[in-house]
Motif scaffolding. Structure first.
Motif, PDB file in Angstrom:
ATOM      1  N   ASN A  72     -95.119   7.523  46.180  1.00 29.70           N
ATOM      2  CA  ASN A  72     -95.651   7.100  46.785  1.00 29.70           C
ATOM      3  C   ASN A  72     -96.535   5.669  46.293  1.00 29.70           C
ATOM      4  O   ASN A  72     -97.834   5.748  46.613  1.00 29.70           O
ATOM      5  CB  ASN A  72     -95.624   7.291  47.735  1.00 29.70           C
ATOM      6  N   ASN A  73     -96.940   5.871  44.600  1.00 32.73           N
ATOM      7  CA  ASN A  73     -97.490   5.246  44.048  1.00 32.73           C
ATOM      8  C   ASN A  73     -98.138   4.100  44.604  1.00 32.73           C
ATOM      9  O   ASN A  73     -99.633   3.369  44.308  1.00 32.73           O
ATOM     10  CB  ASN A  73     -97.551   4.794  42.316  1.00 32.73           C
ATOM     11  N   ARG A  74     -97.217   2.632  44.537  1.00 40.84           N
ATOM     12  CA  ARG A  74     -97.739   1.286  45.378  1.00 40.84           C
ATOM     13  C   ARG A  74     -98.587   1.093  46.329  1.00 40.84           C
ATOM     14  O   ARG A  74     -99.325   0.249  46.907  1.00 40.84           O
ATOM     15  CB  ARG A  74     -95.828   1.076  46.253  1.00 40.84           C
ATOM     16  N   TYR A  75     -98.359   3.014  47.771  1.00 42.48           N
ATOM     17  CA  TYR A  75     -99.124   2.620  48.476  1.00 42.48           C
ATOM     18  C   TYR A  75    -100.466   3.420  48.529  1.00 42.48           C
ATOM     19  O   TYR A  75    -101.137   3.053  49.081  1.00 42.48           O
ATOM     20  CB  TYR A  75     -98.571   3.570  49.754  1.00 42.48           C
ATOM     21  N   ILE A  76    -101.071   3.944  47.139  1.00 45.77           N
ATOM     22  CA  ILE A  76    -102.069   4.613  46.730  1.00 45.77           C
ATOM     23  C   ILE A  76    -102.507   3.180  45.829  1.00 45.77           C
ATOM     24  O   ILE A  76    -103.635   2.765  46.345  1.00 45.77           O
ATOM     25  CB  ILE A  76    -101.935   5.133  45.678  1.00 45.77           C
ATOM     26  N   GLN A  77    -101.928   2.751  45.608  1.00 51.75           N
ATOM     27  CA  GLN A  77    -102.574   1.146  44.542  1.00 51.75           C
ATOM     28  C   GLN A  77    -102.878   0.005  45.698  1.00 51.75           C
ATOM     29  O   GLN A  77    -104.229  -0.353  45.617  1.00 51.75           O
ATOM     30  CB  GLN A  77    -101.900   0.992  43.758  1.00 51.75           C
ATOM     31  N   ASN A  78    -101.836  -0.146  46.596  1.00 52.47           N
ATOM     32  CA  ASN A  78    -102.324  -0.868  47.119  1.00 52.47           C
ATOM     33  C   ASN A  78    -103.125  -0.415  48.969  1.00 52.47           C
ATOM     34  O   ASN A  78    -102.635  -0.349  49.739  1.00 52.47           O
ATOM     35  CB  ASN A  78    -100.763  -1.355  48.041  1.00 52.47           C
ATOM     36  N   ALA A  79    -104.548  -0.062  48.491  1.00 46.86           N
ATOM     37  CA  ALA A  79    -104.825   0.469  49.571  1.00 46.86           C
ATOM     38  C   ALA A  79    -105.425  -0.584  50.645  1.00 46.86           C
ATOM     39  O   ALA A  79    -105.594   0.346  51.829  1.00 46.86           O
ATOM     40  CB  ALA A  79    -106.213   0.741  48.939  1.00 46.86           C
ATOM     41  N   LYS A  80    -105.339  -1.677  50.406  1.00 50.39           N
ATOM     42  CA  LYS A  80    -104.928  -2.621  52.215  1.00 50.39           C
ATOM     43  C   LYS A  80    -103.439  -2.208  53.006  1.00 50.39           C
ATOM     44  O   LYS A  80    -103.217  -1.855  52.221  1.00 50.39           O
ATOM     45  CB  LYS A  80    -105.592  -4.103  51.410  1.00 50.39           C
ATOM     46  N   THR A  81    -103.989  -2.043  54.291  1.00 53.40           N
ATOM     47  CA  THR A  81    -102.971  -1.729  54.346  1.00 53.40           C
ATOM     48  C   THR A  81    -102.795  -2.691  56.422  1.00 53.40           C
ATOM     49  O   THR A  81    -104.303  -3.414  56.464  1.00 53.40           O
ATOM     50  CB  THR A  81    -102.383  -0.271  55.446  1.00 53.40           C
ATOM     51  N   GLY A  82    -101.614  -2.681  57.160  1.00 52.33           N
ATOM     52  CA  GLY A  82    -101.405  -4.157  57.592  1.00 52.33           C
ATOM     53  C   GLY A  82    -102.740  -4.345  58.925  1.00 52.33           C
ATOM     54  O   GLY A  82    -102.996  -5.172  59.390  1.00 52.33           O
ATOM     55  N   TRP A  83    -102.827  -2.766  59.004  1.00 52.68           N
ATOM     56  CA  TRP A  83    -103.884  -2.436  60.342  1.00 52.68           C
ATOM     57  C   TRP A  83    -105.451  -3.337  60.407  1.00 52.68           C
ATOM     58  O   TRP A  83    -105.886  -3.696  61.076  1.00 52.68           O
ATOM     59  CB  TRP A  83    -103.859  -1.767  61.004  1.00 52.68           C
ATOM     60  N   MET A  84    -105.579  -3.801  58.672  1.00 54.91           N
ATOM     61  CA  MET A  84    -106.967  -4.178  58.674  1.00 54.91           C
ATOM     62  C   MET A  84    -107.704  -5.075  58.934  1.00 54.91           C
ATOM     63  O   MET A  84    -108.687  -5.498  58.996  1.00 54.91           O
ATOM     64  CB  MET A  84    -107.461  -3.798  57.248  1.00 54.91           C
ATOM     65  N   VAL A  85    -106.879  -5.706  59.314  1.00 56.41           N
ATOM     66  CA  VAL A  85    -107.074  -7.126  59.285  1.00 56.41           C
ATOM     67  C   VAL A  85    -107.426  -7.932  60.454  1.00 56.41           C
ATOM     68  O   VAL A  85    -106.001  -7.927  61.517  1.00 56.41           O
ATOM     69  CB  VAL A  85    -106.110  -8.495  58.875  1.00 56.41           C
ATOM     70  N   PRO A  86    -108.103  -7.904  61.191  1.00 57.08           N
ATOM     71  CA  PRO A  86    -108.743  -8.269  62.851  1.00 57.08           C
ATOM     72  C   PRO A  86    -107.408  -9.146  63.434  1.00 57.08           C
ATOM     73  O   PRO A  86    -106.864 -10.359  62.271  1.00 57.08           O
ATOM     74  CB  PRO A  86    -109.891  -9.207  62.607  1.00 57.08           C
ATOM     75  N   ASN A 145    -113.408  -3.381  56.699  1.00 58.90           N
ATOM     76  CA  ASN A 145    -112.911  -2.031  57.184  1.00 58.90           C
ATOM     77  C   ASN A 145    -111.714  -1.944  55.913  1.00 58.90           C
ATOM     78  O   ASN A 145    -111.329  -0.302  55.479  1.00 58.90           O
ATOM     79  CB  ASN A 145    -111.539  -3.097  57.953  1.00 58.90           C
ATOM     80  N   GLU A 146    -111.551  -2.367  55.282  1.00 63.45           N
ATOM     81  CA  GLU A 146    -111.041  -1.717  53.780  1.00 63.45           C
ATOM     82  C   GLU A 146    -111.498  -0.711  52.916  1.00 63.45           C
ATOM     83  O   GLU A 146    -111.577   0.480  52.926  1.00 63.45           O
ATOM     84  CB  GLU A 146    -110.853  -2.643  52.751  1.00 63.45           C
ATOM     85  N   LEU A 147    -113.320  -0.978  53.632  1.00 57.06           N
ATOM     86  CA  LEU A 147    -113.264   0.570  52.770  1.00 57.06           C
ATOM     87  C   LEU A 147    -113.944   1.343  53.583  1.00 57.06           C
ATOM     88  O   LEU A 147    -114.152   1.961  53.534  1.00 57.06           O
ATOM     89  CB  LEU A 147    -115.603  -0.548  52.738  1.00 57.06           C
ATOM     90  N   MET A 148    -113.761   1.127  54.750  1.00 54.27           N
ATOM     91  CA  MET A 148    -113.443   2.314  55.768  1.00 54.27           C
ATOM     92  C   MET A 148    -112.842   3.479  55.106  1.00 54.27           C
ATOM     93  O   MET A 148    -112.748   5.002  54.761  1.00 54.27           O
ATOM     94  CB  MET A 148    -113.315   1.974  57.243  1.00 54.27           C
ATOM     95  N   ILE A 149    -111.502   2.948  54.710  1.00 59.62           N
ATOM     96  CA  ILE A 149    -110.381   3.864  53.592  1.00 59.62           C
ATOM     97  C   ILE A 149    -110.905   4.116  51.654  1.00 59.62           C
ATOM     98  O   ILE A 149    -110.914   5.195  51.434  1.00 59.62           O
ATOM     99  CB  ILE A 149    -108.961   3.233  53.481  1.00 59.62           C
TER     100      ILE A 149
END
Length: 356
Positions: free
Chosen positions: A3-17, A311-315
């Motif tokens: 799942n390296n793709r999911y680790i490297q791409n830390a931004k995820t769909g729900w983060m965008v207001p 939102n990104e920094l929360m992760i």
């Protein structure tokens, strides 16, 4: 498959207001619990039974890879990678710690995750940004219907979908909304709101669900029971309570501006200074500062920071992501140093500075 793709791409769909009330509502999640007929629940089955359930479910799920899904077995990734997936709300802590066969199917935009052999054989999760209860439910229901065509679900005409936990029996649905409620927390109104919401058949928890705290004044509101009510009834009741919480939070924010504006401005700008320039940043302080800065943005006191960054920094601020980012295990102090450095880098170029 890793799942390296999911680790490297830390931004995820729900983060965008997204949409109306996005200053308070961060995300909406629908989770459906399902089990296969003829098999024991995960809390009672053997390793051999877990493998058999996993094989049957995986066979049905892997066909979905053609639609852009990625399939990952928990025993094929490191504990650190599993922790990072938990921090991104893509899998549950229980699945990450599973000793038997466990897996997850993730969509490209990470709005859909299907967990295999968590508390139930199948957990379908759909998480959308903002307040989108109906849309998230429709997507989860569509995914569920597709799987039900291929898998023999455990279903009873009287009790509905049979689940490991009795409180999930019925629709098997948990609907939840993640809310940022700093003003209600500052004014301590949250202390009386939580038990009041519980009496209405809902529960207020931390952002990672049952047993978790509410760092950064982020709370998750969800239904407690699924038996005896339809999905639409549950969604309507939750929407009503969320609407009331939004109204109360707005009134509390207005009161803070009216009665304590200078103190509030001092608080949010001190927080902005801390996350922009600190050299040591403990996670509790980071969460508190992120909450204060977000409130400052929502009240238009701070104008040059994109809330998506927060939102990104929360992760990003959590230990799993930081250790993956640094490529090694870190001590407590090293985590605080790394967290501060990452915050400074992410906040270094703000719009007002870029345009000068």
């Amino acid at each position: 498959m890793g799942n390296n793709r999911y680790i490297q791409n830390a931004k995820t769909g729900w983060m965008v207001p997204h949409g109306e009330h996005s200053d308070i509502v961060m995300s909406t999640r629908i989770r459906l619990a399902r089990n296969l007929t003829g098999f024991r629940f995960p809390i009672a089955f053997s390793d051999e039974q877990a493998e058999e359930v996993g094989r049957i479910v995986s066979k049905a799920l892997l066909s979905a890879e053609e639609k852009g899904y990625s399939y990952t077995r928990m025993n094929e990734i490191s504990p650190l990678e599993r922790q990072t997936l938990v921090e991104k709300h893509l899998i549950s802590p229980q699945l990450s710690e599973a000793e038997h066969f466990g897996a997850v199917l993730l969509s490209k935009d990470e709005t859909i995750s299907i967990m295999v052999n968590e508390e139930d054989h199948i957990r379908i999760q759909c998480i959308f940004p903002g307040l989108q209860l109906e849309s998230a439910y429709q997507k989860a229901d569509e995914t569920d219907s597709s799987l039900e065509e291929e898998l023999p679900y455990a279903f009873d005409e009287e009790f509905g979908y049979l689940t490991s936990c009795p409180s999930n029996t019925g629709t098997g649905m948990r609907a939840s909304v993640m809310l940022h409620l700093p003003a209600l927390t500052m004014t301590r109104q949250i202390n009386r709101i939580v038990p009041a919401v519980s009496r209405l058949g809902m529960v207020v928890r931390g952002s990672y669900g049952e047993g978790s705290e509410a760092p950064g004044n982020v709370y998750q509101v969800s239904n407690q029971l699924t038996l005896g009510k339809s999905e639409q009834e549950i969604l309507a009741e939750l929407a009503n309570i969320v609407s009331r919480l939004i109204s109360l939070e707005r009134k509390a924010r207005e009161l803070l501006l009216e009665k304590s504006r200078v103190a509030l401005e001092n608080r949010v700008f001190r927080a902005l200074g801390t996350i922009s320039y600190a050299r040591l940043l403990p996670v509790a302080e980071a969460a508190r500062c992120l909450s204060d800065v977000r409130l400052g943005i929502d009240l238009e006191l701070i104008e040059d920071v994109d809330v998506t960054i927060l939102n990104e920094l929360m992760i990003f601020m959590q230990s799993g992501f930081l250790q993956h980012y640094e490529g090694e295990e870190l001590t407590s102090e090293e985590l605080d140093i790394s967290r501060a450095k990452l915050f400074r880098e992410r906040l270094e170029k703000r719009p007002s500075e870029t345009n000068e």
